[in-house]
Design a protein around this motif. Sequence first.
Motif, short mmCIF file in Angstrom:
data_model
loop_
_atom_site.label_atom_id
_atom_site.label_comp_id
_atom_site.label_asym_id
_atom_site.label_seq_id
_atom_site.Cartn_x
_atom_site.Cartn_y
_atom_site.Cartn_z
N PHE A 161 13.87 -1.45 -7.57
CA PHE A 161 13.61 -0.02 -7.67
C PHE A 161 14.77 0.68 -8.37
N LYS A 162 15.99 0.29 -8.04
CA LYS A 162 17.17 0.89 -8.67
C LYS A 162 17.24 0.52 -10.15
N ARG A 163 16.95 -0.75 -10.46
CA ARG A 163 17.04 -1.23 -11.84
C ARG A 163 16.09 -0.46 -12.76
N TYR A 164 14.91 -0.16 -12.27
CA TYR A 164 13.90 0.49 -13.11
C TYR A 164 13.77 1.98 -12.84
N PRO A 169 7.88 5.30 -3.23
CA PRO A 169 6.69 6.16 -3.31
C PRO A 169 6.24 6.64 -1.94
N THR A 170 5.81 7.87 -1.88
CA THR A 170 5.27 8.42 -0.64
C THR A 170 3.76 8.60 -0.70
N THR A 171 3.19 8.52 -1.90
CA THR A 171 1.73 8.62 -2.06
C THR A 171 1.25 7.42 -2.87
N TRP A 172 -0.05 7.15 -2.81
CA TRP A 172 -0.60 6.05 -3.59
C TRP A 172 -0.58 6.36 -5.08
N ALA A 173 -0.63 7.63 -5.45
CA ALA A 173 -0.49 7.99 -6.86
C ALA A 173 0.91 7.64 -7.35
N GLU A 174 1.92 7.95 -6.54
CA GLU A 174 3.30 7.60 -6.89
C GLU A 174 3.49 6.08 -6.92
N TYR A 175 2.78 5.38 -6.04
CA TYR A 175 2.87 3.92 -6.00
C TYR A 175 2.37 3.33 -7.32
N ARG A 176 1.26 3.84 -7.85
CA ARG A 176 0.76 3.35 -9.14
C ARG A 176 1.74 3.69 -10.26
N THR A 177 2.31 4.89 -10.22
CA THR A 177 3.30 5.26 -11.24
C THR A 177 4.50 4.32 -11.20
N ALA A 178 4.94 3.98 -9.99
CA ALA A 178 6.04 3.03 -9.84
C ALA A 178 5.65 1.67 -10.41
N ALA A 179 4.41 1.25 -10.15
CA ALA A 179 3.93 -0.03 -10.67
C ALA A 179 3.96 -0.04 -12.19
N LYS A 181 5.86 1.79 -14.20
CA LYS A 181 7.23 1.85 -14.70
C LYS A 181 7.93 0.50 -14.57
N ILE A 182 7.74 -0.15 -13.45
CA ILE A 182 8.37 -1.45 -13.24
C ILE A 182 7.79 -2.49 -14.18
N VAL A 189 7.06 -8.71 -13.87
CA VAL A 189 7.17 -8.17 -12.51
C VAL A 189 5.99 -7.23 -12.25
N THR A 190 5.32 -7.43 -11.13
CA THR A 190 4.24 -6.54 -10.72
C THR A 190 4.63 -5.83 -9.42
N ILE A 191 3.83 -4.86 -9.04
CA ILE A 191 4.18 -4.06 -7.86
C ILE A 191 4.03 -4.85 -6.57
N THR A 192 3.04 -5.75 -6.50
CA THR A 192 2.85 -6.56 -5.29
C THR A 192 1.83 -7.66 -5.57
N ASN A 193 1.70 -8.60 -4.63
CA ASN A 193 0.59 -9.57 -4.66
C ASN A 193 -0.60 -8.95 -3.97
N PHE A 194 -1.77 -9.04 -4.61
CA PHE A 194 -2.97 -8.53 -3.95
C PHE A 194 -4.20 -9.30 -4.41
N GLY A 195 -3.98 -10.53 -4.85
CA GLY A 195 -5.10 -11.32 -5.34
C GLY A 195 -5.92 -11.91 -4.21
N GLY A 196 -7.08 -12.41 -4.58
CA GLY A 196 -7.96 -13.03 -3.59
C GLY A 196 -8.58 -11.99 -2.70
N GLY A 197 -7.87 -11.58 -1.69
CA GLY A 197 -8.37 -10.58 -0.77
C GLY A 197 -8.10 -10.98 0.67
N ASP A 198 -7.74 -10.02 1.47
CA ASP A 198 -7.48 -10.22 2.89
C ASP A 198 -8.27 -9.17 3.65
N PRO A 199 -9.38 -9.54 4.29
CA PRO A 199 -10.20 -8.55 5.00
C PRO A 199 -9.43 -7.74 6.03
#
Length: 434
Positions: A161-164, A169-179, A181-182, A189-199
């Motif tokens: 986060f510091k490097r980039y 983020p406090t909102t999901w809109a800010e989370y996407r913006t962070a994604a 930018k990074i 580098v991606t914002i997180t792992n979210f492949g496949g799916g976890d019910p």
Amino acid sequence: MPCIARTTRLALAASAASLALLATACGGSGSDASGPGDGKPVTLTFWSATAGAKETADAFNRTHTDIKVKFSMVPAGPEGVTKLSNAVKGGNAPDVATMDYSALPEYASEGNLEDLTPSSGDLVKKEFPEAVQSLVNLGGSTWAVPFDVTPIQLFYRKDLFKRYGVDVPTTWAEYRTAAEKIHAGDPDVTITNFGGGDPALLSGLAWQAGARWYGTNGDAWKVNIDDPASRKVAAYWDDLLADGLASKTPLWGEGENKERATGKVATIIGAAWSAGNFPVSYPDAKGKWGIAPLPTWDGKASTGMYGGTSYIVPKGSEHTEAAAEFIKWVTTDPAAMTVRLSSLKAPSSALPANEGMRAAAAKEFDSSYFGDQDVYAVAGQAADTIVPGWTWGPVQQQVTSVQMAAAGNHTKMLSSGQAKGETAVTDRGLKLDK
């Protein structure tokens, strides 16, 4: 010392109507309670997939002479529930097991649990907050004893986060913006792992967004899995994956661990229990991870639950009194929490439902990995923002199975879960409110 969450605000409860419907589905349950009687120790079999469970059983054996516990590790999630169901049907179920809150209504209503009202009803009433009691008190009976609460939180790489130049983020809109930018700063580098799916994670995020997957109307069950709030969540994550901002590496696999350990993802969407996994799985990143509240849709603090464990006595146990004694110790005695945290291979960071256990947990948990951030204070504060009104239904395990089959597309996970939920309710002879 952690901030003790005002858990009376946690509305983790099913409605009174839901409980009445469950009672109709349950019918009678329970066997005669039995315990030590011939002077010899009672041996309890105990199945669990939870971190620190073995160490807890070992400690109980060292400090108790009239009851001995024989522990076995079992798979987590639906696979573990299926294994337990088969054992009940085969007449060889354990005396004690752990079970996710989401599975309890279905499992209890199918007659697979001993009614713990005589042995543990007063314990649950006296030792646990009212809102948490309603996760295990179904249809006027106590079917389990709570262990933890599981608010979803954001774990983030402070160095990335510091490097980039990204703020937490406090909102999901800010989370996407962070994604964005990074990822622009380093396409690897991606914002997180979210492949496949976890019910379980999808349901928790939908919970935060205001979804209500189950409810009742009179004497009929409502199934609302594919509702607008849930579709908003699914579309958000499907878009992040499609745009390459979230990693498509499947959750809960070796690839996920490798990406997290090597700095290829900047955040992890986890729960209170996730913190204990970091020192073991990502030891070289000590001091680089921080914990923050989950981003929200409207900027107001809120979260859902991701998992959560209770203690049950499967149908057919001949040692319900002894089982109740072990369960009482493991869910309310600070000594049990202390030893649970002593595991070096699988340290627990579970946030106990019993508030008296939290001080012991906070005292023993080594927070140096997170730069001395108070892990239990953060989790306790998050628990106090769990959105009220969520209800688990009597067919959730069947829904989970079809959602896992549809993994890879979160929107499809919702539609397939909706269809299965409706047919499963009617297949069980319950009324469905369309």
